[in-house]
Write a protein that holds these residues in place. Structure first.
Motif, PDB file in Angstrom:
ATOM      1  N   MET A   1     -14.306  19.127   4.651  1.00 14.31           N
ATOM      2  CA  MET A   1     -13.202  18.986   5.597  1.00 14.31           C
ATOM      3  C   MET A   1     -11.884  19.233   4.865  1.00 14.31           C
ATOM      4  SD  MET A   1     -12.603  15.793   8.157  1.00 14.31           S
ATOM      5  CE  MET A   1     -11.624  16.021   9.592  1.00 14.31           C
ATOM      6  N   GLN A   2     -11.011  19.977   5.490  1.00 17.39           N
ATOM      7  CA  GLN A   2      -9.700  20.280   4.924  1.00 17.39           C
ATOM      8  C   GLN A   2      -8.681  19.213   5.350  1.00 17.39           C
ATOM      9  OE1 GLN A   2      -8.304  23.354   3.382  1.00 17.39           O
ATOM     10  NE2 GLN A   2     -10.354  23.455   2.594  1.00 17.39           N
ATOM     11  N   PHE A   3      -7.821  18.867   4.424  1.00 18.83           N
ATOM     12  CA  PHE A   3      -6.772  17.879   4.708  1.00 18.83           C
ATOM     13  C   PHE A   3      -5.421  18.460   4.311  1.00 18.83           C
ATOM     14  CE2 PHE A   3     -10.663  15.440   4.065  1.00 18.83           C
ATOM     15  CZ  PHE A   3     -10.706  14.741   5.252  1.00 18.83           C
ATOM     16  N   ASP A   4      -5.126  19.643   4.849  1.00 21.54           N
ATOM     17  CA  ASP A   4      -3.902  20.344   4.466  1.00 21.54           C
ATOM     18  C   ASP A   4      -2.652  19.519   4.743  1.00 21.54           C
ATOM     19  OD1 ASP A   4      -5.446  22.498   3.673  1.00 21.54           O
ATOM     20  OD2 ASP A   4      -5.212  23.565   5.576  1.00 21.54           O
ATOM     21  N   THR A   5      -2.593  18.881   5.890  1.00 21.65           N
ATOM     22  CA  THR A   5      -1.413  18.082   6.241  1.00 21.65           C
ATOM     23  C   THR A   5      -1.263  16.907   5.282  1.00 21.65           C
ATOM     24  OG1 THR A   5      -1.604  18.712   8.562  1.00 21.65           O
ATOM     25  CG2 THR A   5      -0.307  16.744   8.063  1.00 21.65           C
ATOM     26  N   ALA A   6      -2.359  16.229   4.981  1.00 22.32           N
ATOM     27  CA  ALA A   6      -2.315  15.094   4.057  1.00 22.32           C
ATOM     28  C   ALA A   6      -1.862  15.546   2.667  1.00 22.32           C
ATOM     29  CB  ALA A   6      -3.682  14.424   3.981  1.00 22.32           C
ATOM     30  N   GLU A   7      -2.438  16.631   2.188  1.00 27.36           N
ATOM     31  CA  GLU A   7      -2.079  17.130   0.860  1.00 27.36           C
ATOM     32  C   GLU A   7      -0.611  17.546   0.805  1.00 27.36           C
ATOM     33  OE1 GLU A   7      -4.748  20.083  -0.695  1.00 27.36           O
ATOM     34  OE2 GLU A   7      -6.499  18.814  -0.364  1.00 27.36           O
ATOM     35  N   ARG A   8      -0.155  18.232   1.821  1.00 30.20           N
ATOM     36  CA  ARG A   8       1.248  18.668   1.874  1.00 30.20           C
ATOM     37  C   ARG A   8       2.191  17.464   1.930  1.00 30.20           C
ATOM     38  NH1 ARG A   8       0.284  22.195   5.138  1.00 30.20           N
ATOM     39  NH2 ARG A   8       0.642  21.089   7.076  1.00 30.20           N
ATOM     40  N   THR A   9       1.802  16.445   2.674  1.00 37.40           N
ATOM     41  CA  THR A   9       2.627  15.230   2.774  1.00 37.40           C
ATOM     42  C   THR A   9       2.762  14.562   1.413  1.00 37.40           C
ATOM     43  OG1 THR A   9       1.996  14.890   5.079  1.00 37.40           O
ATOM     44  CG2 THR A   9       2.783  12.950   3.861  1.00 37.40           C
ATOM     45  N   MET A  10       1.650  14.440   0.679  1.00 29.74           N
ATOM     46  CA  MET A  10       1.732  13.835  -0.659  1.00 29.74           C
ATOM     47  C   MET A  10       2.616  14.675  -1.575  1.00 29.74           C
ATOM     48  SD  MET A  10      -1.892  11.982  -1.574  1.00 29.74           S
ATOM     49  CE  MET A  10      -2.953  13.413  -1.510  1.00 29.74           C
ATOM     50  N   TRP A  11       2.472  15.998  -1.521  1.00 31.24           N
ATOM     51  CA  TRP A  11       3.271  16.864  -2.384  1.00 31.24           C
ATOM     52  C   TRP A  11       4.762  16.730  -2.068  1.00 31.24           C
ATOM     53  CZ3 TRP A  11       2.383  18.825  -6.865  1.00 31.24           C
ATOM     54  CH2 TRP A  11       3.281  19.757  -7.396  1.00 31.24           C
ATOM     55  N   GLU A  12       5.108  16.647  -0.804  1.00 31.90           N
ATOM     56  CA  GLU A  12       6.518  16.478  -0.411  1.00 31.90           C
ATOM     57  C   GLU A  12       7.083  15.163  -0.949  1.00 31.90           C
ATOM     58  OE1 GLU A  12       6.373  16.966   3.846  1.00 31.90           O
ATOM     59  OE2 GLU A  12       6.072  19.146   3.666  1.00 31.90           O
ATOM     60  N   LEU A  13       6.307  14.087  -0.881  1.00 31.35           N
ATOM     61  CA  LEU A  13       6.751  12.804  -1.438  1.00 31.35           C
ATOM     62  C   LEU A  13       6.936  12.896  -2.950  1.00 31.35           C
ATOM     63  CD1 LEU A  13       4.484  10.421   0.642  1.00 31.35           C
ATOM     64  CD2 LEU A  13       7.001  10.429   0.654  1.00 31.35           C
ATOM     65  N   VAL A  14       5.996  13.557  -3.621  1.00 27.47           N
ATOM     66  CA  VAL A  14       6.078  13.740  -5.069  1.00 27.47           C
ATOM     67  C   VAL A  14       7.349  14.514  -5.420  1.00 27.47           C
ATOM     68  CG1 VAL A  14       4.999  15.025  -6.973  1.00 27.47           C
ATOM     69  CG2 VAL A  14       3.625  13.501  -5.548  1.00 27.47           C
ATOM     70  N   GLN A  15       7.632  15.557  -4.665  1.00 25.97           N
ATOM     71  CA  GLN A  15       8.831  16.358  -4.934  1.00 25.97           C
ATOM     72  C   GLN A  15      10.117  15.558  -4.677  1.00 25.97           C
ATOM     73  OE1 GLN A  15       8.716  19.591  -6.383  1.00 25.97           O
ATOM     74  NE2 GLN A  15       6.746  18.591  -6.664  1.00 25.97           N
ATOM     75  N   THR A  16      10.082  14.680  -3.710  1.00 23.69           N
ATOM     76  CA  THR A  16      11.262  13.870  -3.379  1.00 23.69           C
ATOM     77  C   THR A  16      11.534  12.801  -4.435  1.00 23.69           C
ATOM     78  OG1 THR A  16      10.905  14.208  -1.016  1.00 23.69           O
ATOM     79  CG2 THR A  16      12.250  12.298  -1.654  1.00 23.69           C
ATOM     80  N   TYR A  17      10.492  12.151  -4.965  1.00 19.64           N
ATOM     81  CA  TYR A  17      10.694  10.968  -5.792  1.00 19.64           C
ATOM     82  C   TYR A  17      10.447  11.128  -7.294  1.00 19.64           C
ATOM     83  CZ  TYR A  17      11.116   8.449  -1.404  1.00 19.64           C
ATOM     84  OH  TYR A  17      11.540   8.006  -0.180  1.00 19.64           O
ATOM     85  N   THR A  18       9.735  12.156  -7.717  1.00 18.36           N
ATOM     86  CA  THR A  18       9.441  12.318  -9.145  1.00 18.36           C
ATOM     87  C   THR A  18      10.733  12.434  -9.955  1.00 18.36           C
ATOM     88  OG1 THR A  18       7.304  13.334  -8.706  1.00 18.36           O
ATOM     89  CG2 THR A  18       8.274  13.770 -10.866  1.00 18.36           C
ATOM     90  N   GLY A  19      10.815  11.623 -11.000  1.00 21.75           N
ATOM     91  CA  GLY A  19      11.990  11.633 -11.869  1.00 21.75           C
ATOM     92  C   GLY A  19      13.204  10.936 -11.290  1.00 21.75           C
ATOM     93  N   ARG A  20      13.097  10.428 -10.072  1.00 24.17           N
ATOM     94  CA  ARG A  20      14.243   9.786  -9.408  1.00 24.17           C
ATOM     95  C   ARG A  20      14.013   8.298  -9.131  1.00 24.17           C
ATOM     96  NH1 ARG A  20      13.450  14.700  -6.668  1.00 24.17           N
ATOM     97  NH2 ARG A  20      15.102  16.192  -7.116  1.00 24.17           N
ATOM     98  N   VAL A  21      12.775   7.832  -9.386  1.00 27.40           N
ATOM     99  CA  VAL A  21      12.427   6.445  -9.091  1.00 27.40           C
ATOM    100  C   VAL A  21      11.863   5.806 -10.347  1.00 27.40           C
ATOM    101  CG1 VAL A  21      10.927   4.938  -7.715  1.00 27.40           C
ATOM    102  CG2 VAL A  21      11.977   6.947  -6.664  1.00 27.40           C
ATOM    103  N   GLY A  22      12.373   4.636 -10.693  1.00 22.77           N
ATOM    104  CA  GLY A  22      11.908   3.908 -11.863  1.00 22.77           C
ATOM    105  C   GLY A  22      10.692   3.061 -11.558  1.00 22.77           C
ATOM    106  N   TYR A  23      10.189   2.421 -12.590  1.00 16.99           N
ATOM    107  CA  TYR A  23       9.020   1.564 -12.471  1.00 16.99           C
ATOM    108  C   TYR A  23       9.444   0.102 -12.550  1.00 16.99           C
ATOM    109  CZ  TYR A  23       4.727  -0.906 -13.598  1.00 16.99           C
ATOM    110  OH  TYR A  23       3.688  -1.779 -13.581  1.00 16.99           O
ATOM    111  N   GLN A  24       8.865  -0.721 -11.686  1.00  9.17           N
ATOM    112  CA  GLN A  24       9.003  -2.168 -11.801  1.00  9.17           C
ATOM    113  C   GLN A  24       7.724  -2.801 -11.279  1.00  9.17           C
ATOM    114  OE1 GLN A  24      12.629  -3.932 -10.390  1.00  9.17           O
ATOM    115  NE2 GLN A  24      11.766  -5.985 -10.460  1.00  9.17           N
TER     116      GLN A  24
END
Length: 189
Positions: A1-24
């Motif tokens: 089964m393909q999950f193109d929408t799910a995969e694209r959604t995760m990638w968009e979140l990664v692009q939005t937050y990578t390097g911009r959000v710290g860890y706590q």
């Protein structure tokens, strides 16, 4: 089964937050509203998966992923792995985990030492960290997205899967790493 929408959604979140959000540690998605924004590993993984599953449900127009399965991911790192494993009956452990054996968008739990905070919060299998495999839409290249605290660039990061597996070699050899397939939850519906 393909999950193109799910995969694209995760990638968009990664692009939005990578390097911009710290860890706590202990901070979930509410930490993204903080100044500066922070999130822990399980909060980040849960955010990726929950948003991906909800997007896939909306695109399909019906529940591909049951609300109870999505809700069960609101948990600590070890519990996310346990919930997916129990609900799907699938897990890879230690050296079973390779670049080619991993599910397309695996969720991976690791035992990283014995932190003092874990004394008060015992973890199944000693899992203290969780990461998510994500795919770049244009070429399907696999990456590991994680929120991790450390001396060098703490927070949300993105690492090519092959490189990440090299870094995880000590856990692989010691059998202190487990991979599950969150998208197998769809087959229940």
């Amino acid at each position: 089964m393909q999950f193109d929408t799910a995969e694209r959604t995760m990638w968009e979140l990664v692009q939005t937050y990578t390097g911009r959000v710290g860890y706590q540690r202990g901070v979930k998605s509410e930490g993204l509203s903080a100044d500066p924004p922070v999130i822990d590993c399980s909060g980040w993984t849960r955010l990726l998966l929950a948003n991906a599953m909800q997007a896939e449900n909306e695109a399909a127009g019906h529940p591909v992923f049951a609300p109870s399965d999505v809700e069960a991911l609101q948990a600590w790192s070890d519990r996310i792995i346990q919930e997916i494993e129990v609900r799907t009956g699938f897990v890879l452990e230690g050296e079973e985990i390779t670049f080619h054996s991993l599910p397309r968008c695996a969720t991976i739990g690791l035992k990283l030492g014995k932190p003092s905070w874990a004394n008060n919060y015992p973890r199944r299998r000693g899992i203290t960290h969780v990461v998510q495999v994500v795919r770049r839409p244009e070429d399907s290249a696999p990456f590991v997205s994680e929120s991790f605290g450390g001396a060098v660039l703490p927070g949300v990061s993105l690492t090519p899967l092959e490189e990440w597996l090299v870094q995880a070699e000590p856990q692989l050899r010691a059998g202190e790493i487990w991979a599950v397939d969150p998208f197998r939850l769809a087959s229940k519906n």
